[in-house]
Scaffold this motif. Structure first.
Motif, PDB file in Angstrom:
ATOM      1  N   ARG A  27       3.704   7.295   7.032  1.00  0.00           N
ATOM      2  CA  ARG A  27       2.806   8.422   7.247  1.00  0.00           C
ATOM      3  C   ARG A  27       3.120   9.576   6.300  1.00  0.00           C
ATOM      4  O   ARG A  27       4.236   9.710   5.819  1.00  0.00           O
ATOM      5  CB  ARG A  27       2.855   8.888   8.686  1.00  0.00           C
ATOM      6  N   VAL A  28       2.110  10.390   6.062  1.00  0.00           N
ATOM      7  CA  VAL A  28       2.242  11.646   5.344  1.00  0.00           C
ATOM      8  C   VAL A  28       1.835  12.729   6.326  1.00  0.00           C
ATOM      9  O   VAL A  28       0.766  12.647   6.940  1.00  0.00           O
ATOM     10  CB  VAL A  28       1.290  11.691   4.114  1.00  0.00           C
ATOM     11  N   ASP A  29       2.680  13.736   6.503  1.00  0.00           N
ATOM     12  CA  ASP A  29       2.390  14.855   7.395  1.00  0.00           C
ATOM     13  C   ASP A  29       2.447  16.141   6.582  1.00  0.00           C
ATOM     14  O   ASP A  29       3.486  16.447   5.986  1.00  0.00           O
ATOM     15  CB  ASP A  29       3.418  14.936   8.526  1.00  0.00           C
ATOM     16  N   VAL A  30       1.339  16.874   6.549  1.00  0.00           N
ATOM     17  CA  VAL A  30       1.282  18.110   5.778  1.00  0.00           C
ATOM     18  C   VAL A  30       0.629  19.215   6.600  1.00  0.00           C
ATOM     19  O   VAL A  30      -0.186  18.951   7.488  1.00  0.00           O
ATOM     20  CB  VAL A  30       0.507  17.933   4.453  1.00  0.00           C
ATOM     21  N   THR A  31       1.014  20.443   6.286  1.00  0.00           N
ATOM     22  CA  THR A  31       0.332  21.623   6.808  1.00  0.00           C
ATOM     23  C   THR A  31      -0.526  22.157   5.681  1.00  0.00           C
ATOM     24  O   THR A  31      -0.049  22.318   4.553  1.00  0.00           O
ATOM     25  CB  THR A  31       1.341  22.683   7.278  1.00  0.00           C
ATOM     26  N   MET A  57       0.848  -1.180   0.000  1.00  0.00           N
ATOM     27  CA  MET A  57       0.000   0.000   0.000  1.00  0.00           C
ATOM     28  C   MET A  57       0.889   1.236   0.000  1.00  0.00           C
ATOM     29  O   MET A  57       1.867   1.308   0.721  1.00  0.00           O
ATOM     30  CB  MET A  57      -0.872   0.005   1.249  1.00  0.00           C
ATOM     31  N   ALA A  58       0.522   2.202  -0.799  1.00  0.00           N
ATOM     32  CA  ALA A  58       1.213   3.488  -0.804  1.00  0.00           C
ATOM     33  C   ALA A  58       0.309   4.524  -0.146  1.00  0.00           C
ATOM     34  O   ALA A  58      -0.902   4.344  -0.052  1.00  0.00           O
ATOM     35  CB  ALA A  58       1.536   3.901  -2.233  1.00  0.00           C
ATOM     36  N   LEU A  59       0.904   5.595   0.291  1.00  0.00           N
ATOM     37  CA  LEU A  59       0.149   6.686   0.892  1.00  0.00           C
ATOM     38  C   LEU A  59      -0.200   7.722  -0.167  1.00  0.00           C
ATOM     39  O   LEU A  59       0.495   7.847  -1.177  1.00  0.00           O
ATOM     40  CB  LEU A  59       0.990   7.329   2.005  1.00  0.00           C
ATOM     41  N   PRO A  60      -1.259   8.490   0.055  1.00  0.00           N
ATOM     42  CA  PRO A  60      -1.591   9.550  -0.896  1.00  0.00           C
ATOM     43  C   PRO A  60      -0.433  10.537  -1.042  1.00  0.00           C
ATOM     44  O   PRO A  60       0.318  10.777  -0.091  1.00  0.00           O
ATOM     45  CB  PRO A  60      -2.798  10.243  -0.257  1.00  0.00           C
ATOM     46  N   THR A  61      -0.321  11.102  -2.224  1.00  0.00           N
ATOM     47  CA  THR A  61       0.711  12.117  -2.452  1.00  0.00           C
ATOM     48  C   THR A  61       0.231  13.459  -1.912  1.00  0.00           C
ATOM     49  O   THR A  61      -0.972  13.686  -1.729  1.00  0.00           O
ATOM     50  CB  THR A  61       0.985  12.272  -3.959  1.00  0.00           C
ATOM     51  N   ASN A  62       1.190  14.347  -1.683  1.00  0.00           N
ATOM     52  CA  ASN A  62       0.824  15.691  -1.249  1.00  0.00           C
ATOM     53  C   ASN A  62      -0.100  16.349  -2.267  1.00  0.00           C
ATOM     54  O   ASN A  62      -1.057  17.034  -1.910  1.00  0.00           O
ATOM     55  CB  ASN A  62       2.076  16.542  -1.033  1.00  0.00           C
ATOM     56  N   GLN A  63       0.194  16.138  -3.550  1.00  0.00           N
ATOM     57  CA  GLN A  63      -0.622  16.741  -4.602  1.00  0.00           C
ATOM     58  C   GLN A  63      -2.055  16.222  -4.560  1.00  0.00           C
ATOM     59  O   GLN A  63      -3.006  16.986  -4.732  1.00  0.00           O
ATOM     60  CB  GLN A  63      -0.003  16.481  -5.985  1.00  0.00           C
ATOM     61  N   SER A  64      -2.235  14.922  -4.314  1.00  0.00           N
ATOM     62  CA  SER A  64      -3.595  14.379  -4.268  1.00  0.00           C
ATOM     63  C   SER A  64      -4.369  14.931  -3.072  1.00  0.00           C
ATOM     64  O   SER A  64      -5.570  15.186  -3.161  1.00  0.00           O
ATOM     65  CB  SER A  64      -3.576  12.848  -4.253  1.00  0.00           C
ATOM     66  N   VAL A  65      -3.681  15.141  -1.953  1.00  0.00           N
ATOM     67  CA  VAL A  65      -4.322  15.720  -0.773  1.00  0.00           C
ATOM     68  C   VAL A  65      -4.709  17.173  -1.062  1.00  0.00           C
ATOM     69  O   VAL A  65      -5.818  17.619  -0.755  1.00  0.00           O
ATOM     70  CB  VAL A  65      -3.398  15.620   0.462  1.00  0.00           C
ATOM     71  N   LYS A  66      -3.808  17.917  -1.682  1.00  0.00           N
ATOM     72  CA  LYS A  66      -4.075  19.318  -2.044  1.00  0.00           C
ATOM     73  C   LYS A  66      -5.287  19.399  -2.960  1.00  0.00           C
ATOM     74  O   LYS A  66      -6.183  20.226  -2.754  1.00  0.00           O
ATOM     75  CB  LYS A  66      -2.845  19.928  -2.710  1.00  0.00           C
ATOM     76  N   GLU A  67      -5.335  18.553  -3.976  1.00  0.00           N
ATOM     77  CA  GLU A  67      -6.447  18.562  -4.924  1.00  0.00           C
ATOM     78  C   GLU A  67      -7.776  18.218  -4.242  1.00  0.00           C
ATOM     79  O   GLU A  67      -8.813  18.804  -4.559  1.00  0.00           O
ATOM     80  CB  GLU A  67      -6.165  17.607  -6.075  1.00  0.00           C
ATOM     81  N   LEU A  68      -7.754  17.276  -3.313  1.00  0.00           N
ATOM     82  CA  LEU A  68      -8.963  16.919  -2.577  1.00  0.00           C
ATOM     83  C   LEU A  68      -9.481  18.133  -1.804  1.00  0.00           C
ATOM     84  O   LEU A  68     -10.657  18.478  -1.892  1.00  0.00           O
ATOM     85  CB  LEU A  68      -8.694  15.763  -1.612  1.00  0.00           C
ATOM     86  N   PHE A  69      -8.603  18.781  -1.042  1.00  0.00           N
ATOM     87  CA  PHE A  69      -9.019  19.924  -0.232  1.00  0.00           C
ATOM     88  C   PHE A  69      -9.501  21.071  -1.117  1.00  0.00           C
ATOM     89  O   PHE A  69     -10.539  21.680  -0.828  1.00  0.00           O
ATOM     90  CB  PHE A  69      -7.884  20.376   0.691  1.00  0.00           C
ATOM     91  N   GLU A  70      -8.779  21.370  -2.187  1.00  0.00           N
ATOM     92  CA  GLU A  70      -9.198  22.463  -3.066  1.00  0.00           C
ATOM     93  C   GLU A  70     -10.544  22.151  -3.728  1.00  0.00           C
ATOM     94  O   GLU A  70     -11.408  23.022  -3.826  1.00  0.00           O
ATOM     95  CB  GLU A  70      -8.137  22.736  -4.134  1.00  0.00           C
TER      96      GLU A  70
END
Length: 160
Positions: A137-141, A1-14
């Motif tokens: 883990r993925v940790d983002v602000t 299993m891979a974790l979501p990318t920062n870009q995919s998280v950004k796109e979800l929130f936007e």
């Protein structure tokens, strides 16, 4: 299993918030802060724990307000008072539910949101170690434009 990318998280929130989101590498939300973070638990089709997502209180308030079209002052007041109105929590829960789709994009295992623990709730003992795990883990602000920024961690319980 891979974790979501920062870009995919950004796109979800936007996409959900309908506004620009600044995203940067972050840190783990402080589990000891008061009133505490919002913690989402994801499971597979056999109800086995797969992923834990932790949003600190400011991000939970911001997401809840932005998704509900509440002006930024509503999120700021919640952060200042340390009290999250039910409507903001419900909106944050909706974003966490949709986050399951993003998590699934990077997983061979189908996952779904099982439960959201509100800020201040005592977490079950089987969840706590995953909130502070050092790997997998993925940790983002995340800073939704006009709203307070906050930290999000997505932690894989499955081997990454």
């Amino acid at each position: 299993m891979a974790l979501p990318t920062n870009q995919s998280v950004k796109e979800l929130f936007e996409g959900l918030l309908g506004r620009e989101v600044m995203l940067s590498y972050g840190r783990r939300p402080d589990m000891e802060s008061k009133p505490g973070p919002c913690t989402a638990v994801f499971v597979d089709d056999r109800n086995q724990l797969t992923t834990v997502a932790v949003m600190d209180f400011p991000l939970t308030a911001s997401v809840g307000a932005a998704l509900g079209l509440v002006p930024p002052g509503g999120a700021e007041a919640a952060v200042e008072d340390g009290v999250l109105p039910d409507s903001l929590q419900e909106n944050a829960n909706e974003l966490l539910n949709v986050l399951a789709g993003t998590v699934n994009e990077f997983s061979d295992v189908h996952q779904r949101l099982y439960h959201v623990h509100r800020p201040g709730e005592v977490l079950p003992s089987d969840i706590v170690p995953w909130t502070i795990a050092l790997t997998g883990r993925v940790d983002v602000t995340i800073a939704p434009k006009g709203y307070p920024s906050g930290d999000l961690s997505i932690v894989s319980v499955l081997p990454v």
